[in-house]
Design a protein around this motif. Structure first.
Motif, short mmCIF file in Angstrom:
data_model
loop_
_atom_site.label_atom_id
_atom_site.label_comp_id
_atom_site.label_asym_id
_atom_site.label_seq_id
_atom_site.Cartn_x
_atom_site.Cartn_y
_atom_site.Cartn_z
N LEU A 9 5.93 0.56 6.22
CA LEU A 9 6.25 0.37 4.82
C LEU A 9 5.46 -0.80 4.27
CD1 LEU A 9 9.85 -1.15 4.60
CD2 LEU A 9 8.39 -1.33 6.56
N TYR A 19 12.50 0.17 -4.70
CA TYR A 19 11.85 0.18 -3.38
C TYR A 19 12.44 -0.90 -2.48
CZ TYR A 19 8.26 2.88 -5.89
OH TYR A 19 7.59 3.80 -6.65
N LEU A 107 8.24 4.64 4.72
CA LEU A 107 8.79 4.35 3.40
C LEU A 107 7.62 4.04 2.47
CD1 LEU A 107 11.33 3.99 5.27
CD2 LEU A 107 12.04 2.20 3.72
N HIS A 138 11.77 9.09 -1.15
CA HIS A 138 12.66 8.59 -2.19
C HIS A 138 12.08 8.86 -3.57
CE1 HIS A 138 15.65 5.95 -3.97
NE2 HIS A 138 14.68 5.34 -4.62
#
Length: 184
Positions: A9, A19, A107, A138
């Motif tokens: 990430l 985030y 992510l 997401h």
């Protein structure tokens, strides 16, 4: 069952506060499930958020960071609950993380995040490991990249099964379930 999850990430927070919240919540959830975080050892950005979430949840963090990043004071060192390993190169970092992890989850992040994903994914396609990989998608963050991956497969530059084997889920629970199914 996944006991150690490598997460790739961003080393920045990104433009949307969601985030940061996502990364922290992922860390808390991992700790609550007794899943060790394996990550790149950074203290800033989403890397800092996910590791702090794990620590706040009473979990264990396993970090691997290159020496030059420690010299720039980018590392999360000398903190209870953190087992940090300092290596010489970025390649050693990914190799050590790969050995430690049972699975990989990505992510939001930038070039470094993509580079980590594609390197361990390439290793998998070459048969160097059989660990599952996934994207935490997401709010559709990874949709453009997933479309590009399907385009690569449609153009026969990669196997369609390789793309289908990538877990792409919008929630952490679904992503962890998908990774666990592929790790059996």
């Amino acid at each position: 069952m996944i006991q150690r999850l490598a997460i790739f990430l961003g080393s920045r927070d990104g433009s949307d506060p969601a985030y940061s919240s996502l990364a922290y919540d992922v860390g808390r959830t991992l700790a609550g499930r007794d899943i060790e975080l394996v990550y790149g050892g950074g203290a800033a950005g989403l890397m800092g958020r996910v590791s702090q979430g794990v620590l706040d949840g009473g979990g264990h963090v396993y970090g691997v960071i290159p020496r030059f990043m420690v010299e720039r004071e980018w590392a999360r060192l000398h903190q209870e609950g953190v087992e940090m390993h300092v290596v010489d190169t970025m390649h050693e970092r990914k190799a050590m993380m790969s050995v430690r992890a049972d699975a990989f989850l990505v992510l939001p992040g930038g070039l470094g995040t993509l580079e980590e994903l594609f390197e361990v994914w390439t290793w998998k396609t070459l048969g160097l490991h059989s660990k599952p990989l996934g994207l935490l998608n997401h709010d559709g963050f990874w949709d453009p990249m997933v479309a590009m991956l399907h385009q690569l497969a449609d153009a026969d530059f990669m196997d369609a099964q390789t793309v289908r084997d990538l877990v792409v889920e919008s929630t952490l629970d679904a992503a962890l379930d998908g990774l666990a199914k592929l790790s059996d």
